[in-house]
Design a protein around this motif. Structure first.
Motif, short mmCIF file in Angstrom:
data_model
loop_
_atom_site.label_atom_id
_atom_site.label_comp_id
_atom_site.label_asym_id
_atom_site.label_seq_id
_atom_site.Cartn_x
_atom_site.Cartn_y
_atom_site.Cartn_z
N UNK A 135 -9.88 -6.97 1.74
CA UNK A 135 -9.95 -8.26 1.08
C UNK A 135 -9.38 -8.24 -0.33
N UNK A 136 -9.43 -7.09 -0.95
CA UNK A 136 -8.99 -7.03 -2.34
C UNK A 136 -8.52 -5.62 -2.68
N UNK A 137 -8.04 -5.45 -3.90
CA UNK A 137 -7.47 -4.16 -4.33
C UNK A 137 -8.44 -3.00 -4.11
N UNK A 138 -9.76 -3.24 -4.37
CA UNK A 138 -10.68 -2.09 -4.29
C UNK A 138 -10.85 -1.57 -2.87
N UNK A 139 -10.42 -2.38 -1.87
CA UNK A 139 -10.47 -1.86 -0.51
C UNK A 139 -9.37 -0.82 -0.25
N UNK A 140 -8.37 -0.80 -1.11
CA UNK A 140 -7.24 0.10 -0.88
C UNK A 140 -7.54 1.55 -1.26
N UNK A 141 -8.58 1.75 -2.09
CA UNK A 141 -8.88 3.12 -2.51
C UNK A 141 -9.93 3.76 -1.62
N UNK A 142 -10.44 2.99 -0.64
CA UNK A 142 -11.46 3.57 0.24
C UNK A 142 -10.86 4.69 1.08
N UNK A 143 -11.67 5.71 1.37
CA UNK A 143 -11.15 6.79 2.22
C UNK A 143 -10.80 6.26 3.61
N UNK A 144 -9.73 6.76 4.17
CA UNK A 144 -9.36 6.37 5.53
C UNK A 144 -8.48 5.14 5.60
N UNK A 145 -8.22 4.51 4.45
CA UNK A 145 -7.31 3.37 4.44
C UNK A 145 -5.92 3.90 4.06
N UNK A 146 -4.96 3.59 4.90
CA UNK A 146 -3.61 4.08 4.64
C UNK A 146 -2.76 2.96 4.05
N UNK A 147 -2.22 3.21 2.86
CA UNK A 147 -1.53 2.16 2.09
C UNK A 147 -0.03 2.44 2.05
N UNK A 148 0.78 1.41 2.27
CA UNK A 148 2.23 1.57 2.18
C UNK A 148 2.76 0.84 0.94
N UNK A 149 3.49 1.55 0.12
CA UNK A 149 4.18 0.95 -1.03
C UNK A 149 5.41 1.81 -1.30
N UNK A 150 6.48 1.23 -1.82
CA UNK A 150 7.62 2.07 -2.17
C UNK A 150 7.35 2.89 -3.43
N UNK A 151 8.31 3.71 -3.81
CA UNK A 151 8.19 4.62 -4.93
C UNK A 151 8.47 3.90 -6.26
N UNK A 152 7.47 3.82 -7.14
CA UNK A 152 7.69 3.10 -8.41
C UNK A 152 8.81 3.70 -9.26
N UNK A 153 9.15 4.94 -8.99
CA UNK A 153 10.23 5.56 -9.75
C UNK A 153 11.56 4.88 -9.48
N UNK A 154 11.75 4.41 -8.25
CA UNK A 154 13.05 3.86 -7.88
C UNK A 154 13.01 2.39 -7.51
N UNK A 155 11.84 1.87 -7.16
CA UNK A 155 11.78 0.50 -6.67
C UNK A 155 11.14 -0.42 -7.71
N UNK A 156 11.81 -1.53 -7.99
CA UNK A 156 11.24 -2.48 -8.92
C UNK A 156 9.96 -3.09 -8.37
N UNK A 157 10.00 -3.49 -7.10
CA UNK A 157 8.83 -4.08 -6.46
C UNK A 157 7.63 -3.16 -6.55
N UNK A 158 7.87 -1.87 -6.37
CA UNK A 158 6.77 -0.91 -6.40
C UNK A 158 6.14 -0.84 -7.79
N UNK A 159 6.97 -1.07 -8.83
CA UNK A 159 6.41 -1.06 -10.18
C UNK A 159 5.50 -2.27 -10.39
N UNK A 160 5.92 -3.42 -9.84
CA UNK A 160 5.04 -4.59 -9.90
C UNK A 160 3.75 -4.31 -9.11
N UNK A 161 3.88 -3.67 -7.95
CA UNK A 161 2.69 -3.33 -7.14
C UNK A 161 1.71 -2.50 -7.95
N UNK A 162 2.24 -1.47 -8.54
CA UNK A 162 1.44 -0.52 -9.31
C UNK A 162 0.75 -1.25 -10.46
N UNK A 163 1.50 -2.07 -11.19
CA UNK A 163 0.93 -2.75 -12.35
C UNK A 163 -0.13 -3.76 -11.93
#
Lengths: 335, 300, 276
Positions: A135-163
């Motif tokens: 439902x929200x960001x804090x669900x993404x850090x739970x154990x067993x949840x697998x999260x897909x995001x690109x690499x913030x080093x190379x992807x602009x979108x991934x930097x927005x994700x991270x921030x």
């Protein structure tokens, strides 16, 4: 006699017509853009070509190049002859100015809304039925949840994700930086694949069936739903996200050399016109023109959006603290 | 010549005389064959089959449409251009290098051979990077090229250069051992008979090495058309302009057009199959030629 | 150097052209990488090329290349043996297909292997339920590097095996050696130089590989990120000197590997010459 005259007449006619001929020129522009804008600019380029033909009689073909935002900016710095760039974040265009002196320092003031004709944000894409109950960001850090995001080093979108995730953690923890760092650290521990660009990540999540949740550009999430069936994916709107402003500008040195300044300028300005805004909205980018935004209001979920300038002090600072070598992001992987 | 005929002769004898003492029991033979086939199936045949299956997944019409798309056609064209330029360049180099190395003795020969091999071991990514360092806008000649309106990186010359680099050693490496094995008796005989250098090259050496040369050209061509890493760094990915076929595969793959990506990939795979067929044919011809010469030698 | 060699014409022209072309296409461009790194002090250079993430990528690149080349050494030897010594249906065809990884573009190999080994692929759908993850793990890197190195061992061992005299085997057998002893004591030592050359070639090729790996690797920092990808990543962060520094390390290693391979080949040729 007759033939002689006729040749003369022809020569005169050609001489008279030649300025006209050269007016109806074939112009080409190169738009160097980031990953998820492919569909947007295919449609927009066609519309602009029509508009420009009607206005000036000239034929414009706009060539496109797509890739991770950083990679694309690197190309322009190395001499990829882009007339205009339409990238994921302003830092990458700043670097074009800083590293190659191709654009003036104040490029972002040249067009309205910080030179961002459309905005977007970051949402969560989950599989049908939301099996992990995200439902929200804090669900993404739970154990067993697998999260897909690109690499913030190379992807602009991934930097927005991270921030966006970082901003959420700051808010939850009364702006405690250490806790926010720990939060994104935990989040990235749940990431099994780091693609170099947003599109690569979409492929991983959608086509390869990897991961429970995909942190994605809003437009990319809508597009994935549309292209691959709403029966497969659901969009989850987090309680807080970030206002992503993908900026556009022309590359002064290139347009002056290629003598395309006028058309490049018009190309970018037309993005702010009603038609440009309609096309952006149809491709799931949030329009900035008021009445178009109103018209598409229902399409875009209402999200509490923070701004990078308010929370992170702008891109230059965010880049240095979080994404530069030895920054916060590197520290996540060096334990 | 004589050593070849001896070994071939003994090989023939060996086949006849291979007794139980020098071969394995049948069951071991079949187990070994089965393991080898399983290994090759896992690593070669299944991936190859996957390319064609994925390409045709959405039907034959989608497949054809993907291939006649303007972007695809332009990528095919660019790939052919790059290969068509790289191939003759490396061909001339290969013959010159093999001539110098095989027919003459000089100091530093083994270092020279190692240097010729270098592009084989250098990562394609590094190959792309070095051309960016030289011809990129921030590189050695960047400003100068810009002032003179010349483009190398993100244009056809850069793609050709990267292709030449990665296919650099193939023809030379094929010819050097071949020409070394053939020695220089025939060339020297021609010289005594009054032939000029070019005549010797054209009438004596080239006919002798033609199959090896062809073999090297086939390998060069296959690698030139398929190069990804090096070309990716210098391409700029402008659609319809600087995308080669392997780059187009990646782009389509990233655009939800999996069937189209695999369609272009299948064209490249087909090319690989043609390459293998040609290669087998050349090997067969070369072997036949060798046998004929041998026969002639034996008869005389 | 002997007088006889000076008879043939064209030495200056051919060597001159060889050196010129080699310099223009290979040596001068490669020197650009070395010159670029002179912008760094020695300690800066050292810090870049020994950063934890870069070191992790060396470990993966060289580790996976080593495993891939080892797999190829074992199965390549076996394949060469089967192709030379036994007769079976379709042998010629199989023999021709061994070179597929040479001819197939690496990007095609990459997407094909990913499609096969991903969760919903032909092999992946069998392995994943059993807890074996190939795609997007270091194991995927090993698979890709095994694929691209496959022809080398087969093609270096095959000719030596063909030329092996059967007399020595017969002699060993007549002296009472069983088949395994004959293989182990007589055949294998004769094949060893060629086998090692093939191994080293497969290894050298695998170390630099990029196209087929990036699709299947998953590209996680510290876990499944190969060194060529580090170079690309640094480039995309506008870190030109950093990218070049890592590239120089790879260049030096490639050169050393090649020297080793040429040494091995020289050894193999001498062994063969002695045998004949």
């Amino acid at each position: 006699m007759y033939t002689k005259f006729s040749i003369k007449k022809w020569l005169v006619a050609i001489a008279l017509a030649s300025p006209l001929l050269s007016l109806a020129a074939d112009i080409s522009l190169l738009n160097v853009s980031y990953d998820p804008t492919r569909e947007l600019y295919v449609e927009y380029n066609a519309a602009f070509a029509k508009h420009w033909k009607a206005k000036t009689g000239d034929n414009v073909t706009v060539k496109q190049s797509h890739g991770g935002s950083g990679k694309q900016a690197r190309g322009v710095i190395d001499g990829l002859p882009a007339d205009v760039v339409t990238l994921a974040l302003s830092y990458d265009i700043d670097e074009i100015g800083a590293k190659a002196k191709l654009t003036p320092k104040d490029w972002q003031k040249r067009l309205p809304h910080n030179s961002s004709p459309y905005t977007s944000t970051i949402v969560l894409l989950v599989r049908k039925g939301n099996p992990k109950g995200i439902k929200d960001w804090n669900d993404l850090v739970k154990p067993g949840v697998s999260v897909i995001t690109p690499n913030p080093k190379t992807s602009g979108g991934a930097r927005w994700n991270y921030l966006a995730a970082y901003a959420y953690a700051l808010k939850q923890n009364n702006n405690d930086d250490a806790k926010a760092r720990a939060f994104v650290g935990k989040l990235f521990k749940n990431v099994p694949v780091l693609d170099s660009g947003a599109r690569g990540s979409t492929t991983t999540f959608v086509e390869r069936g990897i991961g429970d949740v995909f942190i994605s550009w809003e437009n990319e999430a809508f597009l994935a739903q549309k292209e691959l069936g709403p029966d497969k994916f659901e969009i989850v709107v987090p309680s807080l996200s970030i206002l992503a402003e993908p900026p556009v500008t022309m590359i002064d040195k290139v347009v002056d050399k290629r003598k395309t300044r006028a058309v490049a300028q018009a190309y970018l300005e037309y993005l702010y016109s009603e038609e440009g805004q309609e096309i952006a909205a149809k491709n799931y980018y949030r329009p900035t023109l008021d009445f178009v935004a109103k018209k598409y209001e229902k399409q875009f979920p209402a999200i509490n959006l923070i701004k990078i300038d308010d929370v992170f002090g702008g891109w230059q600072k965010a880049q240095k603290i979080h994404f530069a070598d030895g920054g916060v992001f590197d520290a996540i992987y060096q334990k | 010549m004589s050593t070849i005929s001896v070994t071939q002769h003994s090989r023939y004898q060996a086949k006849v005389a291979r007794s139980r003492a020098t071969s394995e029991p049948a069951w071991i033979r079949w187990v070994l064959i089965a393991i080898a086939l399983a290994f090759l199936t896992l690593f070669l045949f299944i991936p190859l089959a996957a390319v064609f299956t994925e390409a045709l997944r959405k039907g034959f019409d989608t497949y054809i449409n993907a291939l006649v798309d303007p972007d695809a056609l332009s990528a095919i064209q660019l790939t052919l251009i790059a290969a068509a330029i790289a191939l003759p360049l490396n061909l001339v180099f290969g013959v010159a290098a093999a001539w110098a190395i095989a027919k003459f003795d000089f100091k530093g020969k083994s270092i020279l051979i190692t240097l010729i091999d270098l592009p084989f071991a250098v990562s394609p990514v590094v190959a792309g990077l070095i051309y960016v360092l030289i011809f990129g806008l921030q590189g050695w000649f960047g400003e100068w090229l810009l002032d003179h309106d010349m483009k190398v990186i993100f244009a056809i010359p850069g793609i050709v250069l990267a292709t030449v680099f990665v296919t650099f050693p193939f023809i030379a490496r094929e010819l050097i051992p071949l020409m070394q094995a053939q020695g220089k008796d025939e060339e020297e005989a021609a010289l005594v008979l009054g032939a000029s250098g070019w005549q010797i090259l054209w009438r004596v050496t080239l006919p002798n090495i033609k199959w090896g040369l062809l073999y090297g050209m086939i390998l060069t061509n296959a690698r030139a058309m398929g190069e990804f890493g090096a070309v990716s760094v210098v391409s700029g990915h402008i659609r319809g302009m600087t995308n080669t076929m392997p780059l187009l595969v990646e782009i389509l793959y990233n655009e939800y057009q999996y069937a189209a990506a695999f369609a272009v990939a299948s064209l490249l795979a087909l090319l690989a199959l043609v390459t293998l067929a040609l290669k087998t044919f050349v090997e067969w011809q070369a072997a036949k030629n060798a046998e004929e010469t041998e026969l002639a030698v034996m008869q005389s | 150097m002997s007088k006889k060699t000076n008879v043939l014409p064209g030495f200056n022209l051919s060597l001159g052209y060889t050196l010129l072309y080699l310099s223009l296409i290979v040596l001068i461009p490669l020197s650009a990488a070395f010159i670029k790194t002179t912008e760094l002090s020695l300690s800066e250079f050292w810090n870049i090329v020994t950063a934890p993430r870069v070191v992790a990528s060396y470990k993966l690149t060289f580790g996976a290349s080593l495993i891939g080349a080892s797999i190829n050494a074992v199965f390549g030897l076996l394949t060469a043996w089967v192709l030379v010594r036994y007769d079976f249906f379709g042998k010629k065809l199989i023999d021709a297909f061994v070179d597929l990884p040479f001819a197939l573009p690496t990007a095609v190999a990459g997407i094909a292997l990913t499609a096969v080994y991903a969760k919903n692929g032909w092999i992946g759908s069998i392995l994943e339920p059993n807890g074996i993850h190939v795609a997007f793990t270091p194991l995927g890197v090993v698979i890709a590097l095994t694929f691209i190195g496959l022809p080398f061992v087969v093609r270096t061992v095959q000719p030596v095996l063909e030329d092996l005299e059967s007399e020595t085997e017969e002699a060993a057998a007549s002296l009472g050696a069983n088949r395994w002893q004959t293989f182990y004591k007589v055949i294998f030592p004769a094949l060893l130089p060629a086998l090692m050359t093939g191994f080293a070639l497969a290894f050298a090729r695998a170390v630099g590989e990029y196209g087929s790996v990036i699709f299947i690797a998953g590209n996680m920092p510290m876990v499944s990120e190969i060194t060529p990808l580090i170079i690309i990543t640094k480039l995309e962060q506008y870190d030109y000197t950093g990218a070049t520094a890592v590239a120089v390390v790879m260049l030096v290693i490639s050169f050393l590997l090649l020297l080793m391979i040429n040494g091995l080949q020289w050894w193999a040729n001498r062994r063969n010459a002695e045998a004949i």
